[in-house]
Design a protein around this motif. Sequence first.
Motif, PDB file in Angstrom:
ATOM      1  N   TRP A 160      37.494 -34.386  34.164  1.00  0.00           N
ATOM      2  CA  TRP A 160      37.278 -34.738  35.572  1.00  0.00           C
ATOM      3  C   TRP A 160      38.547 -34.518  36.401  1.00  0.00           C
ATOM      4  O   TRP A 160      38.466 -34.143  37.583  1.00  0.00           O
ATOM      5  CB  TRP A 160      36.807 -36.186  35.674  1.00  0.00           C
ATOM      6  N   LEU A 193      33.077 -28.576  35.066  1.00  0.00           N
ATOM      7  CA  LEU A 193      34.033 -29.438  34.376  1.00  0.00           C
ATOM      8  C   LEU A 193      33.744 -30.920  34.645  1.00  0.00           C
ATOM      9  O   LEU A 193      33.830 -31.751  33.728  1.00  0.00           O
ATOM     10  CB  LEU A 193      35.454 -29.091  34.823  1.00  0.00           C
ATOM     11  N   ALA A 206      35.398 -22.437  31.665  1.00  0.00           N
ATOM     12  CA  ALA A 206      35.444 -23.865  31.344  1.00  0.00           C
ATOM     13  C   ALA A 206      35.872 -24.084  29.898  1.00  0.00           C
ATOM     14  O   ALA A 206      36.676 -24.987  29.605  1.00  0.00           O
ATOM     15  CB  ALA A 206      34.074 -24.499  31.607  1.00  0.00           C
ATOM     16  N   CYS A 236      30.584 -29.177  46.172  1.00  0.00           N
ATOM     17  CA  CYS A 236      30.752 -29.737  44.824  1.00  0.00           C
ATOM     18  C   CYS A 236      30.410 -31.222  44.798  1.00  0.00           C
ATOM     19  O   CYS A 236      29.721 -31.704  43.883  1.00  0.00           O
ATOM     20  CB  CYS A 236      32.185 -29.518  44.344  1.00  0.00           C
ATOM     21  N   ALA A 240      38.749 -30.831  37.062  1.00  0.00           N
ATOM     22  CA  ALA A 240      37.745 -30.498  38.078  1.00  0.00           C
ATOM     23  C   ALA A 240      38.217 -30.903  39.468  1.00  0.00           C
ATOM     24  O   ALA A 240      38.090 -30.136  40.433  1.00  0.00           O
ATOM     25  CB  ALA A 240      36.426 -31.194  37.743  1.00  0.00           C
ATOM     26  N   ALA A 284      34.490 -26.135  39.013  1.00  0.00           N
ATOM     27  CA  ALA A 284      34.803 -27.552  39.218  1.00  0.00           C
ATOM     28  C   ALA A 284      33.587 -28.423  38.938  1.00  0.00           C
ATOM     29  O   ALA A 284      33.691 -29.484  38.310  1.00  0.00           O
ATOM     30  CB  ALA A 284      35.301 -27.770  40.646  1.00  0.00           C
TER      31      ALA A 284
END
Length: 506
Positions: free
Chosen positions: A263, A318, A250, A375, A266, A315
Amino acid sequence: MSQKQLKEAFISNLNGTSLLEISAGLSLPPLCLLCRGLLLILYYLHHGKPVSSRKYSLLLDFLVLVSPLLFSCTVLSPIIFFIPVLLAAFCAGIFSKIYSQRKREARVPFGQIVKEFQKTCLDPECIPAITVFRVYVNVLTSISILAVDFPQYPRRYAKAETYGTGVMDLGVGAFIFGNALVCPEVRQKSHTTQPRFSNLARQVFSVWPLISLGVGRLLSVKSIEYHEHTSEYGVHWNFFFTLALVRLAASLLLAIFPRHKAWLVALALAVLYQLLLSTTSLKMFILHGSDGRGSRLGFLDANREGLLSLFGYLAIYLASVQVGLWLLQRRSSVRGWLEALGGLALAVLVLSLLLQLCQACAEPVSRRVANLPFCTWVLAHCLLLLGFFVLTDLALVFTKLLVEGSSVPCCWEVVQPPDSRRKHGMEAGPVGRQDKLSQPCLISAINKNQLLFFLLANVMTGAVNILIDTIHSKAAFTLCILHLYMFFNCLIMYILHARNTVLKFW
């Protein structure tokens, strides 16, 4: 079957629980926090001073903040939907008592109090909800990693084998979420100019304890033949390695892409990974190995779950960085945080709808492969819990303003309130800043040594499993062991906090 095989079978082939039950469980920590705060304010109202005894403060914090969670995930799990109702009713009763017993000069119309409350200024440099979120994720994880080995812990709460939403599945994602909220990229001031890869260099230095713990766990588990669930991360992999590599990856991505676009990175990563799972043989490889029969030949094959799920966890990390940046936007008044609460509620609603869409069009939630539905689910429920904590803090601020001089540890500080507040009997000066050292607090104690708390929980979990036949334990014995285990860990954190000791050397 050997004892090792029995314990491995006990935590394998599970399917999780419903999203509604998990949401009901998420309401418990904020309600416990609210209950503790209201009890402290009520005590101040009657005695004119805060609870200063460290012994009684620790006992109160443990009984109100930790013990209800132990009961709710064991013997009280069949009535999990009623526990939040009972706690909310208890909190409402305490608030009603505080409201009715406040000083006579403070008895102004409720509408006027609400108007004054919305104008209240809060310390913009401190957001207690973030600290409380991270501490409670640690506490809930510590409870679950031992409780899962006892029969009183519902099997539906344990990690799902392939698809499903178990409480412990959410805990893994919440750990990633909580770490991202306080990462260097979030805490770094936007106006400061630092070398692009400075945060990456900082992460390289800060993750080595995680890698050391991962190696230590691997060696200890293999040397004593401790039971383990291979399909969680693989033969050699564990969550310490996952957390370390996610933080490094990251920081690398955020050194290349702007922080405020985290975002988008991600989203692109999660969608691309899901497309690979859905359109290639990648998912079959993760679930069944290179030969389709669950083989574990070679490093990649042996640790395929841990290595390939890194994309999903990255993901989540982030996206959580973006949440942290949004939370740290300067909001100095209650009104600003009420608007932020609306934003959190909207985000939870959108993510919940997206989750249903993902599950209908792609596949169910799977922690094992860390797919797009996983996620989305983690982000939705973490934002829900974070919103609950923000709402709890605002409720405690409102109650503190009713009782002049009262304070609650790990709660927002009131700064520069209007002069009119004094004539209504509300707090007219800063709240909490002068009480941080005089008022002991279990949350602050755990927060000061979070990694040590988690490490001790892992060590004590291993010791209990070696010494005790957990699978055949009775309910009373289970509750006794779990309470002793958590109290001993909390006591160590409390003693270190009292001595202002932070065991950190990196």
